[in-house]
Design a protein around this motif. Structure first.
Motif, PDB file in Angstrom:
ATOM      1  N   THR A   3       0.841  -1.202   0.000  1.00 51.85           N
ATOM      2  CA  THR A   3       0.000   0.000   0.000  1.00 51.85           C
ATOM      3  C   THR A   3       0.873   1.247   0.000  1.00 51.85           C
ATOM      4  OG1 THR A   3      -0.123  -0.208   2.409  1.00 51.85           O
ATOM      5  CG2 THR A   3      -1.985  -1.047   1.143  1.00 51.85           C
ATOM      6  N   CYS A   4       1.403   1.617  -1.171  1.00 53.45           N
ATOM      7  CA  CYS A   4       2.158   2.865  -1.242  1.00 53.45           C
ATOM      8  C   CYS A   4       1.315   4.005  -0.681  1.00 53.45           C
ATOM      9  CB  CYS A   4       2.561   3.139  -2.690  1.00 53.45           C
ATOM     10  SG  CYS A   4       3.845   2.039  -3.308  1.00 53.45           S
ATOM     11  N   LEU A   5       0.078   4.070  -1.127  1.00 57.29           N
ATOM     12  CA  LEU A   5      -0.875   5.020  -0.549  1.00 57.29           C
ATOM     13  C   LEU A   5      -2.018   4.222   0.064  1.00 57.29           C
ATOM     14  CD1 LEU A   5      -2.047   7.838  -0.032  1.00 57.29           C
ATOM     15  CD2 LEU A   5      -3.084   7.733  -2.318  1.00 57.29           C
ATOM     16  N   ALA A   6      -2.184   4.373   1.381  1.00 55.20           N
ATOM     17  CA  ALA A   6      -3.270   3.707   2.091  1.00 55.20           C
ATOM     18  C   ALA A   6      -4.304   4.759   2.474  1.00 55.20           C
ATOM     19  CB  ALA A   6      -2.747   2.984   3.325  1.00 55.20           C
ATOM     20  N   ARG A   7      -5.346   4.867   1.674  1.00 49.25           N
ATOM     21  CA  ARG A   7      -6.442   5.790   1.964  1.00 49.25           C
ATOM     22  C   ARG A   7      -7.641   4.961   2.426  1.00 49.25           C
ATOM     23  NH1 ARG A   7      -7.175  10.641  -0.617  1.00 49.25           N
ATOM     24  NH2 ARG A   7      -5.920   9.898  -2.368  1.00 49.25           N
ATOM     25  N   ARG A   8      -8.175   5.302   3.581  1.00 50.21           N
ATOM     26  CA  ARG A   8      -9.324   4.558   4.099  1.00 50.21           C
ATOM     27  C   ARG A   8     -10.578   5.407   3.958  1.00 50.21           C
ATOM     28  NH1 ARG A   8     -10.373   0.018   6.713  1.00 50.21           N
ATOM     29  NH2 ARG A   8     -12.275  -0.125   7.944  1.00 50.21           N
ATOM     30  N   MET A   9     -11.585   4.807   3.314  1.00 46.90           N
ATOM     31  CA  MET A   9     -12.853   5.481   3.078  1.00 46.90           C
ATOM     32  C   MET A   9     -13.954   4.863   3.936  1.00 46.90           C
ATOM     33  SD  MET A   9     -11.965   7.738   0.831  1.00 46.90           S
ATOM     34  CE  MET A   9     -13.567   8.351   0.276  1.00 46.90           C
ATOM     35  N   MET A  44       6.914  -5.856  -6.565  1.00 50.54           N
ATOM     36  CA  MET A  44       5.527  -5.481  -6.811  1.00 50.54           C
ATOM     37  C   MET A  44       5.150  -4.238  -6.018  1.00 50.54           C
ATOM     38  SD  MET A  44       3.898  -9.323  -6.619  1.00 50.54           S
ATOM     39  CE  MET A  44       2.322  -8.841  -7.286  1.00 50.54           C
ATOM     40  N   MET A  45       4.321  -3.404  -6.647  1.00 46.45           N
ATOM     41  CA  MET A  45       3.862  -2.175  -6.006  1.00 46.45           C
ATOM     42  C   MET A  45       2.344  -2.119  -6.043  1.00 46.45           C
ATOM     43  SD  MET A  45       6.654   0.372  -7.742  1.00 46.45           S
ATOM     44  CE  MET A  45       5.944   1.844  -7.006  1.00 46.45           C
ATOM     45  N   GLY A  46       1.732  -1.969  -4.867  1.00 45.38           N
ATOM     46  CA  GLY A  46       0.301  -1.744  -4.759  1.00 45.38           C
ATOM     47  C   GLY A  46       0.043  -0.337  -4.259  1.00 45.38           C
ATOM     48  N   GLY A  47      -1.175   0.126  -4.384  1.00 47.03           N
ATOM     49  CA  GLY A  47      -1.512   1.456  -3.906  1.00 47.03           C
ATOM     50  C   GLY A  47      -0.922   2.574  -4.730  1.00 47.03           C
ATOM     51  N   TRP A  48      -0.606   2.294  -5.997  1.00 54.09           N
ATOM     52  CA  TRP A  48      -0.064   3.324  -6.898  1.00 54.09           C
ATOM     53  C   TRP A  48      -1.188   4.069  -7.616  1.00 54.09           C
ATOM     54  CZ3 TRP A  48      -1.518   2.850 -11.972  1.00 54.09           C
ATOM     55  CH2 TRP A  48      -2.014   1.597 -12.366  1.00 54.09           C
ATOM     56  N   THR A  49      -2.385   3.523  -7.586  1.00 46.38           N
ATOM     57  CA  THR A  49      -3.501   4.058  -8.372  1.00 46.38           C
ATOM     58  C   THR A  49      -3.993   5.388  -7.807  1.00 46.38           C
ATOM     59  OG1 THR A  49      -4.991   2.691  -7.068  1.00 46.38           O
ATOM     60  CG2 THR A  49      -4.231   1.782  -9.141  1.00 46.38           C
ATOM     61  N   GLY A  54      -5.374   5.240  -4.304  1.00 45.39           N
ATOM     62  CA  GLY A  54      -4.636   4.425  -3.358  1.00 45.39           C
ATOM     63  C   GLY A  54      -5.123   2.990  -3.394  1.00 45.39           C
ATOM     64  N   TYR A  55      -4.566   2.167  -2.523  1.00 42.12           N
ATOM     65  CA  TYR A  55      -4.849   0.736  -2.541  1.00 42.12           C
ATOM     66  C   TYR A  55      -6.339   0.464  -2.303  1.00 42.12           C
ATOM     67  CZ  TYR A  55      -4.322  -4.245  -1.756  1.00 42.12           C
ATOM     68  OH  TYR A  55      -4.421  -5.614  -1.855  1.00 42.12           O
ATOM     69  N   PRO A  93     -27.979  -5.893  -7.132  1.00 39.89           N
ATOM     70  CA  PRO A  93     -26.522  -5.874  -7.332  1.00 39.89           C
ATOM     71  C   PRO A  93     -25.811  -6.540  -6.157  1.00 39.89           C
ATOM     72  CG  PRO A  93     -27.487  -3.702  -7.702  1.00 39.89           C
ATOM     73  CD  PRO A  93     -28.551  -4.541  -7.061  1.00 39.89           C
ATOM     74  N   LYS A  94     -24.741  -7.255  -6.452  1.00 35.03           N
ATOM     75  CA  LYS A  94     -24.024  -7.990  -5.418  1.00 35.03           C
ATOM     76  C   LYS A  94     -22.877  -7.150  -4.858  1.00 35.03           C
ATOM     77  CE  LYS A  94     -24.923 -12.611  -7.306  1.00 35.03           C
ATOM     78  NZ  LYS A  94     -24.297 -13.877  -7.778  1.00 35.03           N
ATOM     79  N   LYS A  95     -22.844  -7.089  -3.538  1.00 38.63           N
ATOM     80  CA  LYS A  95     -21.755  -6.396  -2.863  1.00 38.63           C
ATOM     81  C   LYS A  95     -20.638  -7.366  -2.511  1.00 38.63           C
ATOM     82  CE  LYS A  95     -24.566  -2.706  -0.817  1.00 38.63           C
ATOM     83  NZ  LYS A  95     -24.955  -2.015   0.446  1.00 38.63           N
ATOM     84  N   GLY A  96     -19.439  -6.820  -2.397  1.00 39.56           N
ATOM     85  CA  GLY A  96     -18.284  -7.612  -2.008  1.00 39.56           C
ATOM     86  C   GLY A  96     -17.830  -7.261  -0.603  1.00 39.56           C
ATOM     87  N   GLY A  97     -16.522  -7.343  -0.370  1.00 33.29           N
ATOM     88  CA  GLY A  97     -15.967  -7.105   0.957  1.00 33.29           C
ATOM     89  C   GLY A  97     -15.863  -5.628   1.305  1.00 33.29           C
ATOM     90  N   ARG A  98     -15.606  -5.383   2.576  1.00 31.50           N
ATOM     91  CA  ARG A  98     -15.347  -4.028   3.065  1.00 31.50           C
ATOM     92  C   ARG A  98     -13.831  -3.857   3.120  1.00 31.50           C
ATOM     93  NH1 ARG A  98     -13.779   0.554   4.703  1.00 31.50           N
ATOM     94  NH2 ARG A  98     -14.989   1.834   6.159  1.00 31.50           N
ATOM     95  N   TRP A  99     -13.299  -3.057   2.175  1.00 35.48           N
ATOM     96  CA  TRP A  99     -11.859  -2.872   2.068  1.00 35.48           C
ATOM     97  C   TRP A  99     -11.506  -1.409   2.327  1.00 35.48           C
ATOM     98  CZ3 TRP A  99     -10.978  -7.645   2.461  1.00 35.48           C
ATOM     99  CH2 TRP A  99     -11.646  -8.611   1.708  1.00 35.48           C
ATOM    100  N   LEU A 100     -10.273  -1.024   2.050  1.00 40.10           N
ATOM    101  CA  LEU A 100      -9.849   0.348   2.326  1.00 40.10           C
ATOM    102  C   LEU A 100     -10.742   1.368   1.619  1.00 40.10           C
ATOM    103  CD1 LEU A 100      -5.935   0.272   2.229  1.00 40.10           C
ATOM    104  CD2 LEU A 100      -7.405   0.704   4.210  1.00 40.10           C
ATOM    105  N   GLY A 101     -11.173   1.041   0.413  1.00 43.36           N
ATOM    106  CA  GLY A 101     -11.978   1.979  -0.364  1.00 43.36           C
ATOM    107  C   GLY A 101     -13.440   2.016   0.018  1.00 43.36           C
TER     108      GLY A 101
END
Length: 865
Positions: free
Chosen positions: A268-274, A312-317, A320-321, A384-392
């Motif tokens: 998580t280069c950028l960890a933004r929690r929503m 590998m790099m995550g959270g570049w978007t 953020g991740y 509509p189907k929901k998924g997991g609760r993640w950082l976003g």
């Protein structure tokens, strides 16, 4: 002439059927079929073992099969028998694959769902039976464990069957069941009969639902798990699944850089929690800028000597991740933006590392610019189907064909490849999540078409970037990808949710026995390096490089590492459990305090399995833990606990520990605690009545911190670098030595299966790995090291051009607390005769006995024996 023709057919293994339509035969097997009832039995012609052992198996349990069959017919030139009901449902028994396999197939519009093979594949303890289940690396489930359970290993489900097969063995004979359709659900059940000679019985019943219409059985003659692996590799080759690394390297030479490469991931280069609805920003944390990511890679190459890596790099978007998917661009400005990311990828790949960007096209978030519910899977009621609760926030599940559509947009994968030019790309969850269904009429989806669309997505990403990988891994992905992340291990453990002990199972490297030479594979998620010795031993047996997913923030090696947290010297136990009714009980606890406790903590009590919490009894510590003093016994309770109605287990574990008052994820390190900083207090039996069974604490449990020792090459380095160096020097060259071979023979060297030997390849080029998974030292004989003493999690490797050991004794030299060395020739000679040998010393005494001389190797040295 007909007699001559018949002889030729038999010599070629061809199949025949009797005129009475009750018998099929080849040189490999015979099948007896009752043409009226449909009951049948298979006999392995080479071993003489019969499936089922006694009696006859049913043709399947289904609504239209209960009244028997109206007619029988021999078809396929005598290679098949077809049984028909009066309603037109057909059950076909057909010999295929030149008579090596029996296929049982169901056709007809009224066939419906079928349950089959439950009696056929029944095995017992007196038959020395066991199952091989290809779940992640693999499970060996014996029929003599004494453990009762029921578990479904669904096709390609999360921790289900990761290959479309199961292996069975009894009385020294082996058999494979395989299939193609994703609506195949093997149900494995272990029960302990109350009467009869067998004390335990394992059954595997196949539920064939919807489009699943066939299952195949291949008897293998006398054999074991090795025979099963070899037999299934042949089947996999027939299916076109076993695409080798050599073939893949010919397609893209960059893949050769992943032979022996460790996996370094900045999650998580950028960890933004929503917030849950993705509308409110709750926190933002830049863990690494793109420049810092490149500097980490440069540090690992130049200062640590990590020669090969998948970086590998995550959270570049943009967000953020796990935020704002599917809209990735521009690269987030908090970490440096597009130009900085492009520069970082360039610098990483100039080191010879394979640069890789982490993406996700399955999850869509409500704050994405292109958020549109028309892309989302729908249930039968059009919801509509929901998924997991993640950082976003809460994710919405994008339907598989729409995932490909989104990935192909000019602003997605094509522009990412153009801007940043990574040699590889990783799309999260694609292979991890089980096959999906969608009832949206605009993009309907069943489990099989979901897999097909994910293969298309893989091919597209691979064609766009060169190399491609995804999470966990399935065999259907092998021809469409180059690496898996999450197959070998999860968070330093064997599984994510599955507890092998609940099945009485032993984890075995079955994946490596079938597909080691076909794919690069890693584990996933972070873990504690000082608790990772078992994980390292597991990777050595699998001949896989390790994964480093717990890299500290920023330029970590320039900062003083935090001192390890002192253990809390207090041991919890359950004093009493008293049932109050069938679903409720009262429980009292005690803590025996061995030393004054620093700081305040809250008590957690988890009821469940090793990897799953079913219910809890967390409570405050009164008096506060900071008031606990040496010699005290602090008691709590009684607490009243209700067992949720959803709990179906008959017995569960009770784990006790301490966690932070301000951070529920931070646990106190307990003396005697496991890798999750908890104590197993005992077992709570739920049926037929609630009662508690305590366990005796094992205070001699082996330590797992060997590979963070720095009294060798890595002395003075940051603890993260110490662990990376020690483990990469062991596992990287081991993978280089085995990458183009299968694990051809797995042996258990002790009755408890704790000491295991894996042989990769054969004859003179074989690579031999022995690892000790027991709790005491083990002594084994080796060619190069003589009598080698392996501590718990100890390892010894011998190959023509590589040797390594973590041992207490090797080459006649004693290492009381263990030592780590590796040896590699620098010339073109085998190690045993080389005149230029590079020796790496990881930790322990710096003395090495080699070819009649004693050498002192402080860090690393080229010796000329």
């Amino acid at each position: 002439m007909r007699r001559i023709y018949a002889v030729i057919l038999v010599l070629l293994g061809a199949a025949t059927a009797s005129a009475a339509a009750g018998h099929l035969e080849s040189r490999w097997l015979t099948v007896e079929i009752d043409k009226t009832t449909g009951t049948w039995a298979l006999t392995d012609a080479r071993s003489g073992v019969r499936w089922p052992t006694e009696g006859m198996a049913s043709a399947g349990a289904a609504e239209d099969l209960s009244d028997g069959f109206a007619e029988a017919e021999v078809v396929q030139e005598g290679r098949a028998v077809v049984l028909r009901t009066k309603n037109g449902v057909e059950v076909t028994f057909q010999l295929i694959r030149d008579g090596r396999s029996l296929e049982i197939r169901y056709t007809g519009k009224d066939a419906g769902d079928v349950k089959v093979l439950g009696e056929t594949l029944a095995i017992t303890d007196i038959e020395k039976g066991y199952l091989v289940v290809p779940c992640r690396e693999g499970l060996l489930i014996p029929a003599d464990s004494g453990v009762s359970f029921t578990r479904t290993f669904g096709t390609s489900d999360y921790e289900g069957c990761h290959m479309n097969m199961l292996g069975c063995a009894k009385n020294g004979s082996a058999l494979i069941a395989d299939w193609d359709d994703a609506y195949t659900f093997p149900d494995v059940k272990s029960e302990r009969p109350q009467s009869g000679p067998a004390r335990q019985r394992l059954t595997t019943t196949f539920r064939l639902q919807r489009t699943a219409r066939a299952v195949r059985l291949t008897p293998l003659g006398t054999g074991d798990w090795n025979t099963i692996a070899t037999g299934y590799r042949e089947i996999a080759e027939l299916k076109g699944l076993a695409v080798t690394l050599q073939q893949k390297i010919a397609r893209n030479p960059h893949l050769a850089k992943l032979i022996g490469a460790s996996n370094v991931k900045l999650w998580t280069c950028l960890a933004r929690r929503m917030s849950e609805d993705s509308k409110q920003e709750e926190s933002v944390n830049v863990r690494w800028t793109f420049d810092e990511a490149a500097r980490i890679a440069e540090h690992l190459k130049k200062d640590v000597g990590l020669d090969r890596a998948l970086f590998m790099m995550g959270g570049w978007t943009e967000g953020g991740y796990d935020c704002r998917h599917p809209d990735n661009l521009p690269a987030n400005p908090e970490c440096g933006g597009n130009d900085a990311l492009g520069d970082a990828v360039r610098r990483i790949q100039e080191l010879g590392y394979v640069g890789c960007l982490h993406d996700n096209v399955q999850d869509m978030y409500a704050d994405a610019k292109s958020f549109d519910l028309s892309f989302i899977e729908k249930d039968a009621d059009s919801n509509p189907k929901k998924g997991g609760r993640w950082l976003g926030g809460r994710a919405w599940m994008v339907c598989a064909p729409k995932q490909l559509e989104l990935a192909q947009r000019p602003q997605n994968l094509p522009e990412i490849a153009k801007l940043f030019k990574p040699w590889s790309y990783f799309i999260d969850t694609t292979y991890a999540v089980g096959p999906r269904e969608c009832d949206d009429p605009g993009h309907p989806l069943d489990r099989n078409s979901d897999i097909a669309w994910k293969q298309k997505l893989s091919d597209y990403a691979r064609d766009t970037f060169g190399l491609f990988g995804s999470e966990c891994g399935r065999e259907w992905a092998l021809p469409h990808s180059d690496f898996f992340e999450g197959l070998v291990a999860v968070s330093g453990r064997y599984y994510h949710n599955l507890d092998p002990a609940s099945l009485g199972a032993t984890v075995i490297p079955f994946w490596e026995m079938v597909y080691h030479d076909c794919q690069i594979a890693y584990g996933k998620y972070g873990y504690a390096a000082d608790q990772a010795a078992e994980c390292v031993a597991h990777h050595a047996l699998c001949a896989r490089p390790l994964y480093y997913h717990s890299i500290p923030d920023h330029l970590y090696w320039t900062q003083q590492p935090a001192a390890p947290q002192a253990k809390v010297m207090a041991r919890p136990r359950v004093v009493e459990v008293k049932a109050t009714d069938t679903q409720t009980f009262q429980i009292r606890y005690a803590w025996d305090v061995e030393a004054d406790v620093m700081g305040d903590w809250r008590v957690f009590v988890h009821f469940g399995t090793d990897n799953k919490i079913l219910f809890q009894n967390d409570h405050a510590a009164e008096p506060r833990t900071s008031q606990w003093r040496a010699g005290q016994t602090v008691t709590f309770g009684p607490h009243t606990v209700t067992v949720p109605s959803s709990v179906r287990e008959k017995a569960i574990n009770v784990y006790i520990g301490l966690f932070s008052l301000t951070d529920a994820g931070a646990r106190a390190p307990l003396v005697g605690g496991d890798r999750q900083n908890r104590i197993l207090a005992g077992h709570l039996v739920l049926a037929p009545e609630i009662r508690f069974e305590p366990v005796v604490a094992d205070r001699s449990e082996p330590t797992c911190d060997a590979f963070v020792r720095s009294d060798g090459w890595a002395e003075g380095l940051h603890p993260t670098d110490v662990f990376i160096k020690n483990t990469h020097e062991l596992l990287g060259p081991l993978h280089c030595a085995t990458a183009h071979q299968r694990l051809t023979r797995l042996e258990f060297l002790t009755p408890d299966r704790a000491v295991r030997r894996a042989v990769y390849g054969s004859t003179a080029d074989a690579v031999i790995v022995v690892a000790n998974f027991g709790v005491t030292d083990a002594t084994i004989e080796t060619k190069l090291g003589g009598a080698v003493v392996l501590p718990p999690w100890g390892i010894v490797v011998e190959a023509p051009r590589f040797a390594a050991f973590y041992a207490r004794c090797w080459g006649g030299q004693d290492y009381p607390d263990g030592a780590l060395f590796t040896l590699q020739p620098l010339d073109d000679q085998p190690l045993a005769s080389s005149r230029q040998v590079r020796v790496f010393h990881g930790f322990g005494p710096a003395i090495l006995a080699w070819r009649g001389r004693t050498w002192t190797i402080v860090r690393e040295q080229m010796i000329a024996p």
